[in-house]
Each structure stands twice: as structure tokens, then as C-alpha cells.
Design a protein around this motif. Structure first.
Motif, PDB file in Angstrom:
ATOM      1  N   PRO A   1       0.839  -1.200   0.000  1.00  0.00           N
ATOM      2  CA  PRO A   1       0.000   0.000   0.000  1.00  0.00           C
ATOM      3  C   PRO A   1       0.877   1.254   0.000  1.00  0.00           C
ATOM      4  O   PRO A   1       1.429   1.649   1.029  1.00  0.00           O
ATOM      5  N   LEU A   2       1.024   1.826  -1.162  1.00  0.00           N
ATOM      6  CA  LEU A   2       1.883   2.998  -1.345  1.00  0.00           C
ATOM      7  C   LEU A   2       1.045   4.169  -1.829  1.00  0.00           C
ATOM      8  O   LEU A   2      -0.052   3.989  -2.370  1.00  0.00           O
ATOM      9  N   PRO A   3       1.539   5.394  -1.669  1.00  0.00           N
ATOM     10  CA  PRO A   3       0.748   6.565  -2.055  1.00  0.00           C
ATOM     11  C   PRO A   3       0.281   6.551  -3.512  1.00  0.00           C
ATOM     12  O   PRO A   3      -0.771   7.099  -3.834  1.00  0.00           O
ATOM     13  N   ASN A   4       1.046   5.913  -4.414  1.00  0.00           N
ATOM     14  CA  ASN A   4       0.641   5.895  -5.822  1.00  0.00           C
ATOM     15  C   ASN A   4      -0.133   4.641  -6.211  1.00  0.00           C
ATOM     16  O   ASN A   4      -0.419   4.430  -7.391  1.00  0.00           O
ATOM     17  N   ALA A   5      -0.475   3.809  -5.241  1.00  0.00           N
ATOM     18  CA  ALA A   5      -1.167   2.551  -5.548  1.00  0.00           C
ATOM     19  C   ALA A   5      -2.652   2.798  -5.789  1.00  0.00           C
ATOM     20  O   ALA A   5      -3.363   3.283  -4.904  1.00  0.00           O
ATOM     21  N   GLU A   6      -3.104   2.449  -7.001  1.00  0.00           N
ATOM     22  CA  GLU A   6      -4.536   2.551  -7.284  1.00  0.00           C
ATOM     23  C   GLU A   6      -5.301   1.435  -6.597  1.00  0.00           C
ATOM     24  O   GLU A   6      -6.451   1.628  -6.161  1.00  0.00           O
ATOM     25  N   HIS A   7      -4.689   0.254  -6.549  1.00  0.00           N
ATOM     26  CA  HIS A   7      -5.324  -0.898  -5.923  1.00  0.00           C
ATOM     27  C   HIS A   7      -4.254  -1.702  -5.184  1.00  0.00           C
ATOM     28  O   HIS A   7      -3.070  -1.673  -5.534  1.00  0.00           O
ATOM     29  N   VAL A   8      -4.687  -2.439  -4.184  1.00  0.00           N
ATOM     30  CA  VAL A   8      -3.815  -3.342  -3.442  1.00  0.00           C
ATOM     31  C   VAL A   8      -4.476  -4.721  -3.457  1.00  0.00           C
ATOM     32  O   VAL A   8      -5.662  -4.850  -3.132  1.00  0.00           O
ATOM     33  N   LEU A   9      -3.709  -5.739  -3.861  1.00  0.00           N
ATOM     34  CA  LEU A   9      -4.221  -7.101  -3.876  1.00  0.00           C
ATOM     35  C   LEU A   9      -3.838  -7.804  -2.579  1.00  0.00           C
ATOM     36  O   LEU A   9      -2.664  -7.813  -2.195  1.00  0.00           O
ATOM     37  N   ILE A  10      -4.836  -8.386  -1.911  1.00  0.00           N
ATOM     38  CA  ILE A  10      -4.621  -9.059  -0.633  1.00  0.00           C
ATOM     39  C   ILE A  10      -5.231 -10.456  -0.707  1.00  0.00           C
ATOM     40  O   ILE A  10      -6.407 -10.616  -1.029  1.00  0.00           O
ATOM     41  N   LEU A  11      -4.422 -11.447  -0.400  1.00  0.00           N
ATOM     42  CA  LEU A  11      -4.896 -12.833  -0.350  1.00  0.00           C
ATOM     43  C   LEU A  11      -5.278 -13.166   1.082  1.00  0.00           C
ATOM     44  O   LEU A  11      -4.501 -12.944   2.011  1.00  0.00           O
ATOM     45  N   SER A  12      -6.468 -13.730   1.244  1.00  0.00           N
ATOM     46  CA  SER A  12      -6.959 -14.058   2.583  1.00  0.00           C
ATOM     47  C   SER A  12      -7.415 -15.504   2.640  1.00  0.00           C
ATOM     48  O   SER A  12      -8.060 -16.005   1.712  1.00  0.00           O
ATOM     49  N   GLY A  13      -7.101 -16.157   3.749  1.00  0.00           N
ATOM     50  CA  GLY A  13      -7.608 -17.489   4.005  1.00  0.00           C
ATOM     51  C   GLY A  13      -9.070 -17.442   4.383  1.00  0.00           C
ATOM     52  O   GLY A  13      -9.610 -16.398   4.746  1.00  0.00           O
ATOM     53  N   PRO A  14      -9.760 -18.583   4.335  1.00  0.00           N
ATOM     54  CA  PRO A  14     -11.206 -18.601   4.582  1.00  0.00           C
ATOM     55  C   PRO A  14     -11.587 -18.151   5.993  1.00  0.00           C
ATOM     56  O   PRO A  14     -12.641 -17.547   6.183  1.00  0.00           O
ATOM     57  N   ASN A  15     -10.724 -18.416   6.963  1.00  0.00           N
ATOM     58  CA  ASN A  15     -11.061 -18.052   8.345  1.00  0.00           C
ATOM     59  C   ASN A  15     -10.787 -16.591   8.657  1.00  0.00           C
ATOM     60  O   ASN A  15     -11.165 -16.112   9.735  1.00  0.00           O
ATOM     61  N   GLU A  16     -10.129 -15.896   7.744  1.00  0.00           N
ATOM     62  CA  GLU A  16      -9.748 -14.508   7.996  1.00  0.00           C
ATOM     63  C   GLU A  16     -10.551 -13.514   7.163  1.00  0.00           C
ATOM     64  O   GLU A  16     -10.388 -12.310   7.300  1.00  0.00           O
ATOM     65  N   LYS A  17     -11.406 -14.029   6.273  1.00  0.00           N
ATOM     66  CA  LYS A  17     -12.143 -13.133   5.379  1.00  0.00           C
ATOM     67  C   LYS A  17     -12.999 -12.129   6.157  1.00  0.00           C
ATOM     68  O   LYS A  17     -13.028 -10.933   5.843  1.00  0.00           O
ATOM     69  N   GLU A  18     -13.684 -12.621   7.157  1.00  0.00           N
ATOM     70  CA  GLU A  18     -14.570 -11.734   7.918  1.00  0.00           C
ATOM     71  C   GLU A  18     -13.772 -10.634   8.614  1.00  0.00           C
ATOM     72  O   GLU A  18     -14.203  -9.477   8.667  1.00  0.00           O
ATOM     73  N   ILE A  19     -12.611 -11.014   9.141  1.00  0.00           N
ATOM     74  CA  ILE A  19     -11.757 -10.021   9.799  1.00  0.00           C
ATOM     75  C   ILE A  19     -11.341  -8.947   8.812  1.00  0.00           C
ATOM     76  O   ILE A  19     -11.411  -7.739   9.092  1.00  0.00           O
ATOM     77  N   LEU A  20     -10.895  -9.366   7.625  1.00  0.00           N
ATOM     78  CA  LEU A  20     -10.461  -8.407   6.611  1.00  0.00           C
ATOM     79  C   LEU A  20     -11.614  -7.522   6.158  1.00  0.00           C
ATOM     80  O   LEU A  20     -11.472  -6.287   6.084  1.00  0.00           O
ATOM     81  N   GLU A  21     -12.753  -8.126   5.886  1.00  0.00           N
ATOM     82  CA  GLU A  21     -13.878  -7.344   5.395  1.00  0.00           C
ATOM     83  C   GLU A  21     -14.379  -6.356   6.434  1.00  0.00           C
ATOM     84  O   GLU A  21     -14.733  -5.212   6.102  1.00  0.00           O
ATOM     85  N   ASN A  22     -14.410  -6.758   7.701  1.00  0.00           N
ATOM     86  CA  ASN A  22     -14.831  -5.834   8.766  1.00  0.00           C
ATOM     87  C   ASN A  22     -13.842  -4.684   8.924  1.00  0.00           C
ATOM     88  O   ASN A  22     -14.233  -3.536   9.168  1.00  0.00           O
ATOM     89  N   TYR A  23     -12.563  -4.986   8.786  1.00  0.00           N
ATOM     90  CA  TYR A  23     -11.529  -3.949   8.898  1.00  0.00           C
ATOM     91  C   TYR A  23     -11.689  -2.928   7.773  1.00  0.00           C
ATOM     92  O   TYR A  23     -11.652  -1.706   7.999  1.00  0.00           O
ATOM     93  N   LEU A  24     -11.867  -3.404   6.556  1.00  0.00           N
ATOM     94  CA  LEU A  24     -12.024  -2.501   5.422  1.00  0.00           C
ATOM     95  C   LEU A  24     -13.314  -1.686   5.549  1.00  0.00           C
ATOM     96  O   LEU A  24     -13.330  -0.483   5.237  1.00  0.00           O
ATOM     97  N   LYS A  25     -14.362  -2.323   6.017  1.00  0.00           N
ATOM     98  CA  LYS A  25     -15.640  -1.616   6.195  1.00  0.00           C
ATOM     99  C   LYS A  25     -15.522  -0.535   7.257  1.00  0.00           C
ATOM    100  O   LYS A  25     -16.070   0.565   7.103  1.00  0.00           O
ATOM    101  N   LYS A  26     -14.781  -0.822   8.321  1.00  0.00           N
ATOM    102  CA  LYS A  26     -14.599   0.143   9.407  1.00  0.00           C
ATOM    103  C   LYS A  26     -14.001   1.448   8.905  1.00  0.00           C
ATOM    104  O   LYS A  26     -14.380   2.542   9.347  1.00  0.00           O
TER     105      LYS A  26
END
Length: 417
Positions: A58-83
């Protein structure tokens, strides 16, 4: 120290030969930072939660960031991004299903047919193909060995030469093992140089000696096929984990930027510059022919970038302006066939500060006039998992650009044999 799932996987599946790791229900998220604080928020997540695999920083010029998540961590990631009101979408819902469609073909020694350009190949397959080229073109193709790996595999390549006294072009692929499109593209370029009916391609093949190494990290490449598809580093044991990032291990501003002292990190730079047999022996080989090389090309993925040295500063250095102008014209030629956009610039300005890579060392210590690194397709859809049906278009447009690189280099006063 907290061990997230990806660090745990690295430690566990590095230490013993085991059943190939499966990515069932792993998902690839494309995250869009569109507010001032989003980059800082994503950096905090990257640094504090090792359970997520960031495929680009995640850099200042990054239009998008690709993140790989395991099945047990998806909810954590999605809640963090939503927050933090950060938009995201899933580009690959089940990574294992995607991997199951990744065609890996078998190339048999002694066959005269070319490789297929809609599938990837193992290291044994690539080396068998090189043997066939050597046998089929005995007056033009010779075997070369650029070094040795930790597990004693040769770094094999070929030299294409139509006679003595020619200047050289050097191609280096596969230094990051999970970037399968890199060796595939280098192989396509090799095939074109030997079999194309295009006059410009035939002229390029005749006018220069070509030193070509499809896979410069053979141990890691084998591991990415046989055990862990996302493997990046070599396979030297470091304490309880494995591997050094070979493109952070070269002796140029080593460990200054964009690398880690943590052996469990994907960008671990090693215990010292040229600590790894792959980078050390390959650099020795390059130096032995360095006075012949006019153009050095390194192939990586992903991002659709053409990078020039250096990675320690955004300030223009050496022949920066010539190299950028030549590169931009070449990327214009690349875009003609399929409309694929590329960005040209030095490493620090185009992506981020990163040192210890091969192209910086080649530029500074071997003083090759023109040095480039391709970050091949794509940008934000598949990342390291480029589908096999994109091998051919990626390779074709890259070949177009190399021919234009040579043409423009001559116009700028370079590469005139």
C-alpha cells in the motif's frame, strides 16, 4: 511474536516435504484506497496482521492493493475494510479452483515441436526444451550455465549466436519463483528468435548474441510447482524457516530499502549481500561477459511496468533520460497489439524504494548501457496467478516491445554493433 496463517504456512510447509498445500476457499481481494488515510490504514494492517498476504504494498501511488486471505480470515479483513470505508471486491473467490485450471504441460526430451503457449511448464520441461533447441540448432544454439542453486541445480540457459564479434543482449527470468509468466515469456522470445519468419525478428536474432536464462531461481521454481504455489524466494534454510529473496540479495545498496531482516518475510534480503549461491554465481557469470552486453532485460510480474535503475532514489541517474525515452517508445509499441498500458520509470518513482536487485547491480557495477526490468501482466485482476490463456498475448506484446527497444536504442546512439 504473533504468527499469522501465511507465516505459519511458510514455516510449516518449508521445513519438510509434504503434501502440496491447497488454497481451498482462499480469496483474492482488490482493495481501492481512495481517501487520504487509507494508505496508512492498509500499512498498519500489513505490518500488524501477518495472516494476510499483501501481493503489492500500500503505497501513495497505488490505485489498488491485492490481498490474499484465508477462509477463516475473510470476515476479519472485510470488517476492517468496512470500518475505514475502504472499497474492495473479490477478483478470485476460490484460489484453489483457479489453480486447478492452471495448465502445466509436460515437455518431453527429444521432441522437436515447440512449446505450447497456452500452458506453463515445470523446470524439467523447460530444461528438456533447451536441450532440444541445442540439438535442433547446433550451429546457432549452445548451452550456457550461469551458476548453481543451493540445492545444486544448474542455472541453465542458452546462447543464440550467428557468428563471432557481435554485441550481446542478456535475458534473465524467473528470479521470483511464483511469477510463472516470466519464464514463459522468456521462452516465447527464445522461440521467436529461432523460428520466426518476421524480418525484424530475424534481423535482431542475427545481429546480436543472445544470452538467455529462463529460470534463475530453479529451487524456488520447483517448490512453487511441487509444494507451495505462492513461493517467492530460494530454498536455503535460515533457522526454522527457508529462503532469501534473490532480488534483494545483490550487492548494490543492499538492505537499504524495500527489504527485510526477518527470514520469514517474502522480501528477506539474506544475511549479507551475495550470500546466496544463485545471485553470487550468476553475478560472476554476468561480470565475465559484461563488456559485451549492450542490453540487459529482467522479467518479473506483475504490474505492467518497465523499470530502469535505480531503486534507492527518484532522482535521475546515469543515462536516465535516454533510457526512459527509449522505454516509453517501446511501451508504445507494446500497446499496439492488445492495448495493454505500461508505465515507464525508475524503480523508486514507478513503484517504491527497493534495493539489492539485479538490474541496479548490473547497471552500476557492470555498466551495461541499457538495463530494464519488465513487470508483466496484469495489474489488479489475477496478480501472480495469470491464467494460461494470457501467456501468448503477454509474450507477443513483449516481443513487439523488445524489437522496438532495439530500434529506438539505435536511434539514440546505442547498440550499434
Amino acid at each position: 511474536m504473533k504468527f499469522g496463517i501465511f507465516l505459519f504456512i511458510t514455516l510449516t510447509f518449508s521445513s519438510v516435504l509434504c503434501e502440496k498445500f491447497r488454497f481451498d476457499n482462499y480469496s483474492l481481494y482488490k482493495v481501492t484506497p481512495n481517501k487520504n488515510n487509507h494508505i496508512d490504514v492498509l500499512r498498519e494492517l500489513q505490518n500488524s496482521e501477518l495472516k494476510f498476504d499483501f501481493w503489492n504494498d500500500p503505497l501513495p501511488n497505488a490505485e489498488h492493493v491485492l490481498i490474499l486471505s484465508g477462509p477463516n480470515e475473510k470476515e476479519i479483513l472485510e470488517n476492517y475494510l468496512k470500518k475505514y470505508d475502504i472499497k474492495s471486491e473479490i477478483t478470485i473467490n476460490n484460489v484453489q479452483e483457479h489453480l486447478d485450471k492452471e495448465v502445466v504441460d509436460v515437455y518431453k526430451r527429444g521432441e522437436q515441436r515447440s512449446m505450447a503457449w497456452n500452458s506453463y511448464y515445470t523446470l524439467d520441461g523447460i530444461y528438456a526444451w533447451l536441450d532440444n533447441l541445442i540439438a535442433y540448432y547446433p550451429n546457432v544454439v549452445t548451452e550456457i550455465v550461469g551458476g548453481i542453486s543451493y540445492e545444486s541445480r544448474p542455472i541453465r540457459g542458452i546462447k543464440i549466436s550467428h557468428g563471432p564479434g557481435r554485441r550481446a543482449i542478456f535475458l534473465e527470468g524467473g528470479i521470483h519463483s511464483r511469477e510463472w509468466i516470466s519464464p514463459a515469456t522468456v521462452n516465447f522470445i527464445t522461440n521467436e528468435l529461432l523460428s520466426s519468419d518476421d524480418e525484424e525478428t530475424k534481423s535482431a536474432a542475427r545481429d546480436y548474441d543472445w544470452y538467455i536464462f529462463p529460470v534463475t531461481n530453479p529451487d524456488g521454481y520447483v517448490w512453487s510447482h511441487e509444494q507451495f504455489r505462492m513461493w517467492r524466494k530460494n530454498r536455503r534454510p535460515i533457522g526454522s524457516t527457508f529462503g532469501v529473496d534473490l532480488n534483494r540479495n545483490w550487492n548494490n545498496n543492499w538492505l537499504r530499502f524495500g527489504s527485510s531482516t526477518n527470514p520469514s518475510s517474502d522480501n528477506y534480503a539474506g544475511p549479507g549481500p551475495f550470500s546466496e549461491p544463485e545471485s553470487r554465481t550468476l553475478s560472476s557469470y554476468i561480470k565475465s561477459i559484461g563488456d559485451k552486453i549492450d542490453l540487459y532485460l529482467s522479467f518479473h510480474s506483475f504490474g505492467q511496468l518497465l523499470l530502469i535503475p535505480f531503486g534507492n532514489s527518484t532522482q535521475p541517474a546515469a543515462n536516465y533520460h535516454d533510457a526512459v525515452n527509449i522505454g516509453r517508445r517501446a511501451m508504445g509499441a507494446l500497446s499496439v497489439r492488445y492495448g495493454t498500458p505500461y508505465t515507464t520509470g525508475n524503480i523508486a518513482e514507478a513503484i517504491y524504494l527497493a534495493t539489492g536487485g539485479s538490474i541496479d547491480w548490473v547497471k552500476e557495477f557492470v555498466q551495461v548501457p541499457l538495463v530494464y526490468c519488465y513487470e508483466l501482466r496484469d495489474r489488479t485482476q489475477y496478480g501472480f496467478l495469470l491464467p494460461p490463456d494470457q501467456i501468448l498475448p503477454t509474450s507477443e506484446e513483449t516481443m513487439d516491445s523488445i524489437l522496438e527497444l532495439i530500434h529506438q536504442a539505435k536511434r539514440f546512439g546505442y547498440m550499434n554493433n
